[in-house]
Motif scaffolding. Structure first.
Motif, PDB file in Angstrom:
ATOM      1  N   ALA A  65      38.645  10.858  94.967  1.00  0.00           N
ATOM      2  CA  ALA A  65      38.999   9.476  94.637  1.00  0.00           C
ATOM      3  C   ALA A  65      40.482   9.323  94.377  1.00  0.00           C
ATOM      4  CB  ALA A  65      38.206   9.012  93.422  1.00  0.00           C
ATOM      5  N   LEU A  66      41.058  10.259  93.617  1.00  0.00           N
ATOM      6  CA  LEU A  66      42.468  10.138  93.262  1.00  0.00           C
ATOM      7  C   LEU A  66      43.383  10.398  94.456  1.00  0.00           C
ATOM      8  CD1 LEU A  66      42.445  11.790  89.733  1.00  0.00           C
ATOM      9  CD2 LEU A  66      42.555   9.365  90.290  1.00  0.00           C
ATOM     10  N   ARG A  67      42.893  11.152  95.427  1.00  0.00           N
ATOM     11  CA  ARG A  67      43.702  11.393  96.621  1.00  0.00           C
ATOM     12  C   ARG A  67      43.570  10.275  97.647  1.00  0.00           C
ATOM     13  NH1 ARG A  67      42.259  17.827  97.530  1.00  0.00           N
ATOM     14  NH2 ARG A  67      43.836  18.672  96.101  1.00  0.00           N
ATOM     15  N   SER A  68      42.366   9.726  97.796  1.00  0.00           N
ATOM     16  CA  SER A  68      42.115   8.873  98.953  1.00  0.00           C
ATOM     17  C   SER A  68      42.005   7.393  98.642  1.00  0.00           C
ATOM     18  CB  SER A  68      40.806   9.313  99.633  1.00  0.00           C
ATOM     19  OG  SER A  68      39.697   9.072  98.777  1.00  0.00           O
ATOM     20  N   ALA A  69      41.583   7.025  97.435  1.00  0.00           N
ATOM     21  CA  ALA A  69      41.309   5.615  97.144  1.00  0.00           C
ATOM     22  C   ALA A  69      42.142   5.056  96.006  1.00  0.00           C
ATOM     23  CB  ALA A  69      39.823   5.436  96.831  1.00  0.00           C
ATOM     24  N   ALA A  70      42.254   5.778  94.905  1.00  0.00           N
ATOM     25  CA  ALA A  70      42.943   5.262  93.726  1.00  0.00           C
ATOM     26  C   ALA A  70      44.398   4.874  93.973  1.00  0.00           C
ATOM     27  CB  ALA A  70      42.849   6.268  92.577  1.00  0.00           C
ATOM     28  N   PRO A  71      45.135   5.548  94.887  1.00  0.00           N
ATOM     29  CA  PRO A  71      46.519   5.106  95.129  1.00  0.00           C
ATOM     30  C   PRO A  71      46.625   3.638  95.533  1.00  0.00           C
ATOM     31  CG  PRO A  71      46.216   7.298  96.025  1.00  0.00           C
ATOM     32  CD  PRO A  71      44.855   6.825  95.595  1.00  0.00           C
ATOM     33  N   ALA A  72      45.567   3.069  96.107  1.00  0.00           N
ATOM     34  CA  ALA A  72      45.601   1.659  96.500  1.00  0.00           C
ATOM     35  C   ALA A  72      45.636   0.724  95.296  1.00  0.00           C
ATOM     36  CB  ALA A  72      44.386   1.334  97.368  1.00  0.00           C
ATOM     37  N   LEU A  73      45.352   1.248  94.106  1.00  0.00           N
ATOM     38  CA  LEU A  73      45.384   0.405  92.911  1.00  0.00           C
ATOM     39  C   LEU A  73      46.809   0.151  92.439  1.00  0.00           C
ATOM     40  CD1 LEU A  73      42.337   1.754  90.865  1.00  0.00           C
ATOM     41  CD2 LEU A  73      42.415   0.206  92.823  1.00  0.00           C
ATOM     42  N   GLY A  74      47.767   0.846  93.005  1.00  0.00           N
ATOM     43  CA  GLY A  74      49.157   0.580  92.687  1.00  0.00           C
ATOM     44  C   GLY A  74      49.645   1.297  91.452  1.00  0.00           C
ATOM     45  N   ALA A  75      50.937   1.148  91.188  1.00  0.00           N
ATOM     46  CA  ALA A  75      51.560   1.811  90.038  1.00  0.00           C
ATOM     47  C   ALA A  75      50.902   1.348  88.744  1.00  0.00           C
ATOM     48  CB  ALA A  75      53.058   1.507  90.011  1.00  0.00           C
ATOM     49  N   GLY A  76      50.398   2.302  87.985  1.00  0.00           N
ATOM     50  CA  GLY A  76      49.764   1.990  86.717  1.00  0.00           C
ATOM     51  C   GLY A  76      48.310   1.611  86.810  1.00  0.00           C
ATOM     52  N   GLY A  77      47.786   1.431  88.019  1.00  0.00           N
ATOM     53  CA  GLY A  77      46.396   1.024  88.163  1.00  0.00           C
ATOM     54  C   GLY A  77      45.402   2.151  88.035  1.00  0.00           C
ATOM     55  N   ALA A  78      45.878   3.397  88.171  1.00  0.00           N
ATOM     56  CA  ALA A  78      45.023   4.583  88.073  1.00  0.00           C
ATOM     57  C   ALA A  78      45.930   5.784  87.866  1.00  0.00           C
ATOM     58  CB  ALA A  78      44.185   4.757  89.339  1.00  0.00           C
ATOM     59  N   PRO A  79      45.395   6.902  87.386  1.00  0.00           N
ATOM     60  CA  PRO A  79      46.222   8.105  87.284  1.00  0.00           C
ATOM     61  C   PRO A  79      46.677   8.569  88.660  1.00  0.00           C
ATOM     62  CG  PRO A  79      44.133   8.354  86.100  1.00  0.00           C
ATOM     63  CD  PRO A  79      44.022   7.124  86.935  1.00  0.00           C
ATOM     64  N   GLN A  80      47.805   9.253  88.687  1.00  0.00           N
ATOM     65  CA  GLN A  80      48.246   9.934  89.898  1.00  0.00           C
ATOM     66  C   GLN A  80      47.895  11.412  89.782  1.00  0.00           C
ATOM     67  OE1 GLN A  80      52.401   9.228  90.653  1.00  0.00           O
ATOM     68  NE2 GLN A  80      52.233   7.037  90.238  1.00  0.00           N
ATOM     69  N   LEU A  81      47.343  11.960  90.835  1.00  0.00           N
ATOM     70  CA  LEU A  81      46.962  13.373  90.847  1.00  0.00           C
ATOM     71  C   LEU A  81      48.176  14.218  91.230  1.00  0.00           C
ATOM     72  CD1 LEU A  81      44.654  15.467  90.651  1.00  0.00           C
ATOM     73  CD2 LEU A  81      44.293  15.127  93.103  1.00  0.00           C
ATOM     74  N   ARG A  82      48.659  15.003  90.273  1.00  0.00           N
ATOM     75  CA  ARG A  82      49.788  15.891  90.567  1.00  0.00           C
ATOM     76  C   ARG A  82      49.335  17.175  91.237  1.00  0.00           C
ATOM     77  NH1 ARG A  82      54.838  15.565  88.076  1.00  0.00           N
ATOM     78  NH2 ARG A  82      55.180  17.517  89.206  1.00  0.00           N
ATOM     79  N   ALA A  83      48.184  17.699  90.805  1.00  0.00           N
ATOM     80  CA  ALA A  83      47.658  18.933  91.395  1.00  0.00           C
ATOM     81  C   ALA A  83      46.209  19.087  90.956  1.00  0.00           C
ATOM     82  CB  ALA A  83      48.480  20.147  90.958  1.00  0.00           C
ATOM     83  N   SER A  84      45.478  19.913  91.704  1.00  0.00           N
ATOM     84  CA  SER A  84      44.098  20.221  91.318  1.00  0.00           C
ATOM     85  C   SER A  84      43.823  21.688  91.614  1.00  0.00           C
ATOM     86  CB  SER A  84      43.102  19.323  92.060  1.00  0.00           C
ATOM     87  OG  SER A  84      43.202  19.518  93.461  1.00  0.00           O
ATOM     88  N   SER A  85      42.906  22.267  90.852  1.00  0.00           N
ATOM     89  CA  SER A  85      42.540  23.669  91.002  1.00  0.00           C
ATOM     90  C   SER A  85      41.032  23.786  91.086  1.00  0.00           C
ATOM     91  CB  SER A  85      43.062  24.489  89.808  1.00  0.00           C
ATOM     92  OG  SER A  85      42.500  25.795  89.827  1.00  0.00           O
ATOM     93  N   ALA A  86      40.517  24.063  92.273  1.00  0.00           N
ATOM     94  CA  ALA A  86      39.077  24.232  92.430  1.00  0.00           C
ATOM     95  C   ALA A  86      38.568  25.429  91.633  1.00  0.00           C
ATOM     96  CB  ALA A  86      38.738  24.383  93.913  1.00  0.00           C
ATOM     97  N   HIS A  87      39.410  26.449  91.506  1.00  0.00           N
ATOM     98  CA  HIS A  87      38.998  27.638  90.748  1.00  0.00           C
ATOM     99  C   HIS A  87      38.684  27.285  89.300  1.00  0.00           C
ATOM    100  CE1 HIS A  87      38.832  31.783  89.372  1.00  0.00           C
ATOM    101  NE2 HIS A  87      39.725  31.493  88.445  1.00  0.00           N
ATOM    102  N   HIS A  88      39.515  26.437  88.701  1.00  0.00           N
ATOM    103  CA  HIS A  88      39.323  26.059  87.294  1.00  0.00           C
ATOM    104  C   HIS A  88      38.554  24.748  87.143  1.00  0.00           C
ATOM    105  CE1 HIS A  88      42.073  29.164  85.796  1.00  0.00           C
ATOM    106  NE2 HIS A  88      42.938  28.805  86.713  1.00  0.00           N
ATOM    107  N   LEU A  89      38.223  24.069  88.245  1.00  0.00           N
ATOM    108  CA  LEU A  89      37.675  22.706  88.219  1.00  0.00           C
ATOM    109  C   LEU A  89      38.600  21.790  87.421  1.00  0.00           C
ATOM    110  CD1 LEU A  89      33.828  23.262  87.652  1.00  0.00           C
ATOM    111  CD2 LEU A  89      35.087  23.103  89.808  1.00  0.00           C
ATOM    112  N   ALA A  90      39.902  21.961  87.615  1.00  0.00           N
ATOM    113  CA  ALA A  90      40.900  21.285  86.785  1.00  0.00           C
ATOM    114  C   ALA A  90      41.728  20.309  87.601  1.00  0.00           C
ATOM    115  CB  ALA A  90      41.811  22.306  86.122  1.00  0.00           C
ATOM    116  N   LEU A  91      42.122  19.207  86.933  1.00  0.00           N
ATOM    117  CA  LEU A  91      43.003  18.214  87.529  1.00  0.00           C
ATOM    118  C   LEU A  91      44.189  18.004  86.600  1.00  0.00           C
ATOM    119  CD1 LEU A  91      39.784  16.977  87.740  1.00  0.00           C
ATOM    120  CD2 LEU A  91      40.962  15.711  89.529  1.00  0.00           C
ATOM    121  N   LEU A  92      45.380  17.920  87.197  1.00  0.00           N
ATOM    122  CA  LEU A  92      46.596  17.618  86.465  1.00  0.00           C
ATOM    123  C   LEU A  92      46.999  16.196  86.850  1.00  0.00           C
ATOM    124  CD1 LEU A  92      48.841  18.602  84.561  1.00  0.00           C
ATOM    125  CD2 LEU A  92      50.029  19.505  86.580  1.00  0.00           C
TER     126      LEU A  92
END
Length: 296
Positions: A65-92
């Motif tokens: 969602a954060l990579r493909s759809a949320a950017p359409a919400l514009g600045a401040g409309g959703a978090p921006q994904l800086r990085a993700s780690s499948a190994h840790h199931l973590a999102l920055l």
């Protein structure tokens, strides 16, 4: 078990490499959630959050969602994904300005402004999601899948429902199978006031927590609000749908009623399990209103 106050060392080292510096860490997980969340503080105006998803499917959904759809919400409309780690199931993630609406005391006019913007952002989200191939098939099956889950919900609820209430829930679940095709969308999946952030300074709304986002019927994004805030605040319902750009069709409104029955049973299961009387009360109130025929 309580959440640890700091991330696992390997995860913190990964986040530090991405950010280019070791941040100061503050644990900010919700006591009701399985996710673990920390605020990462670095010099400068941008705040970051590090989040471990409780399940792989939630990690995958939120990352997508954060990579493909949320950017359409514009600045401040959703978090921006800086990085993700499948190994840790973590999102920055970058932080969204503001505070959850359920924790704010606002004038009715400001609440309406927040909900109007929230509805407009949902409309953007619903419009941009990729519903080709398997995702379209998943969206087309969404109401059928919800109906299929009714017996499981009822079994877990046990004697918290009377026999007439159980019959009503089953009847409404079956009606989901007979509805005509409804508009499809890529939905937020957990759309209600605790995931709507409102910045009083910026007079701006943003959505957070996309871990339940998925292809579905668009109307499924309005069920939680219809079972909570909108019950006593029809003005906020009107504001949200005004921002969304249209009212619900009669068929969509009936779908909300049917889905509300399933949400009520889920609340009566999870409220006691989590020790959350607010969730339990929401489920009981929804069920009482459905039994009285006043849910709308």
């Amino acid at each position: 078990m309580t959440n640890p106050s700091t991330p696992p060392p390997a995860l913190l080292a990964w986040a530090s490499r991405v950010l280019g510096a070791r941040p100061r860490v503050q644990e900010v997980s919700s006591p009701r959630e399985a996710s673990r969340v920390w605020q990462l503080v670095l010099p400068g105006p941008v705040r970051f959050y590090l989040k471990i998803s409780p399940k792989a499917v939630m990690y995958e959904r939120e990352t997508f969602a954060l990579r493909s759809a949320a950017p359409a919400l514009g600045a401040g409309g959703a978090p921006q994904l800086r990085a993700s780690s499948a190994h840790h199931l973590a999102l920055l993630l970058t932080a969204v300005a503001g505070w959850p609406l359920n924790e704010l005391m606002l004038a009715p006019s400001e609440e309406a402004r927040a909900y109007r913007q929230a509805g407009a952002l949902l409309a953007r989200l619903h419009a941009v999601g990729d519903l080709s191939g398997p995702r379209r098939a998943e969206a087309e099956r969404a109401l059928q899948s919800a109906a299929d889950g009714a017996d499981g919900h009822l079994a877990r609820a046990g004697d918290r429902l009377s026999a007439p209430e159980r019959k009503l829930v089953r009847d409404l679940a079956e009606q989901l199978r007979t509805l005509p095709p409804l508009p499809l969308a890529f939905i937020h999946g957990d759309a209600w006031d605790r995931n709507i952030l409102w910045s009083k300074d910026l007079q701006q709304t943003g959505w957070i927590d996309f871990e339940r986002s998925r292809p579905a019927t668009a109307v499924q994004d309005f069920v939680l609000m219809a079972c909570s805030t909108w019950v006593d605040r029809p003005d906020l319902r009107a504001a949200c749908l005004q921002g969304y750009g249209r009212n619900l069709t009669p068929q969509e409104q009936h779908a909300v009623t049917c889905l509300a029955a399933l949400d009520a049973v889920s609340c009566l299961v999870w409220g006691p399990k989590l020790g959350d009387p607010g969730v339990t009360a929401r489920g009981r109130r929804t069920l009482d209103r459905l039994m009285a025929g006043v849910f709308a």
